[in-house]
Scaffold this motif. Sequence first.
Motif, short mmCIF file in Angstrom:
data_model
loop_
_atom_site.label_atom_id
_atom_site.label_comp_id
_atom_site.label_asym_id
_atom_site.label_seq_id
_atom_site.Cartn_x
_atom_site.Cartn_y
_atom_site.Cartn_z
N ILE A 10 16.25 15.80 -7.36
CA ILE A 10 17.47 16.06 -6.59
C ILE A 10 17.80 14.87 -5.70
CG2 ILE A 10 18.45 17.52 -4.79
CD1 ILE A 10 16.93 19.86 -6.00
N SER A 11 16.78 14.29 -5.07
CA SER A 11 17.01 13.13 -4.21
C SER A 11 17.55 11.94 -5.01
CB SER A 11 15.70 12.73 -3.51
OG SER A 11 15.23 13.78 -2.69
N GLY B 50 31.39 -3.71 -3.16
CA GLY B 50 30.83 -2.67 -4.00
C GLY B 50 29.32 -2.80 -4.11
N PRO B 51 28.67 -1.77 -4.67
CA PRO B 51 27.21 -1.82 -4.79
C PRO B 51 26.70 -2.98 -5.63
CG PRO B 51 28.14 0.05 -6.01
CD PRO B 51 29.23 -0.51 -5.19
N LEU C 91 27.71 5.88 -7.35
CA LEU C 91 28.88 5.99 -8.22
C LEU C 91 30.16 6.21 -7.40
CD1 LEU C 91 27.45 8.15 -11.14
CD2 LEU C 91 28.01 5.71 -11.19
N PHE C 92 30.05 7.07 -6.39
CA PHE C 92 31.21 7.31 -5.52
C PHE C 92 31.61 6.03 -4.79
CE2 PHE C 92 32.83 8.42 -1.30
CZ PHE C 92 33.94 9.18 -1.65
N TRP C 93 30.63 5.29 -4.32
CA TRP C 93 30.89 4.03 -3.63
C TRP C 93 31.55 3.02 -4.57
CZ3 TRP C 93 26.32 0.56 -1.52
CH2 TRP C 93 26.87 -0.56 -0.88
N HIS C 94 31.00 2.88 -5.79
CA HIS C 94 31.53 1.89 -6.75
C HIS C 94 32.96 2.22 -7.15
CE1 HIS C 94 31.61 -0.90 -10.10
NE2 HIS C 94 32.01 0.10 -10.89
N PHE C 95 33.20 3.42 -7.62
CA PHE C 95 34.54 3.78 -8.10
C PHE C 95 35.52 3.96 -6.94
CE2 PHE C 95 31.90 5.10 -11.74
CZ PHE C 95 32.55 4.38 -12.75
N VAL D 22 22.17 8.43 -6.88
CA VAL D 22 23.02 7.95 -7.96
C VAL D 22 24.47 8.37 -7.75
CG1 VAL D 22 23.47 8.14 -10.44
CG2 VAL D 22 21.12 7.85 -9.63
N ALA D 23 24.67 9.63 -7.33
CA ALA D 23 26.03 10.12 -7.07
C ALA D 23 26.70 9.32 -5.96
CB ALA D 23 25.99 11.61 -6.72
N PHE D 24 25.93 9.00 -4.93
CA PHE D 24 26.48 8.20 -3.82
C PHE D 24 26.89 6.81 -4.29
CE2 PHE D 24 25.44 4.94 -0.61
CZ PHE D 24 26.45 5.21 0.30
#
Length: 266
Positions: free
Chosen positions: A9-10, A37-38, A19-23, A15-17
């Motif tokens: 979960i961590s 960006g990352p 992806l949200f940052w990149h897009f 990973v979700a963070f």
Amino acid sequence: MSKTRGYAISCASIVAFLLFWHFGTKILGVPDYLLPGPMAVAQSAYKLYSTGLIFPHVYTTVLEMVIGYAAGCCVAFLLAALVSEFPVAERIVLPYVIGFQSMPKVALAPILLVWFGFGLASKIILVALICFFPVFVNTVAGLRSTNVDLVDLYKAFSGPRWLVFWDVKLPNAANSIFAGLQIGIVLGLIGAVVGEFVAAKQGLGYMIQASSMNFDVGAMFTCVFTLSLIGILAHMVIRAIQSRVVYWDKPRGSRLTATPSSAEQA
């Protein structure tokens, strides 16, 4: 929840963070000089770590934090034990502790700079001052929460004061002490960076400030994430020591024992 599921979960949240940052930066068209960006941050991190430019700064910040943290915690524990055992000591020490804690440590940083210079000493003392209060208050609270009946039992069998403290009060206060240590380790890292912001020749705080002058936002993010990693590792070390020392009382549920509520209670 199993450890494997918790780690999964961590990792998924990280990973979700990313992806949200990149897009998010791509879709909104945020320029790199405001929020890179990352991938840009990763490239900057690779450059700093592959060339070894960041390692002396990491060493300096960690050294300041470790020495200051150890000194502040030791003094806090000794004064807390004194205050919890002797009411007269509480009358003498507590007003000074509360009054000194009320002073903003950021305001003390320039004074420490004048007294101890631009070297490590001023940052170490600032870290020790910041770490002192949470460890002191949590230790006092833990020592005073001891079962009175158990203390009276020791006294009924003519147990000396030091034995009551060592066998009864200290084990009872162990979790509270480690809660203060976990709060202090994070605050100590903040104190080291604040001291480097004021005046320093080396350290991650100095590097962040120097990078801001050059508008090198990627390097700034690299230093910030490095500080986060240091804080996470330091927290894990304290947790590991706690699991070894307080073996009779394993924490359940959340992996964080030093919660904001415990800090407010302190």
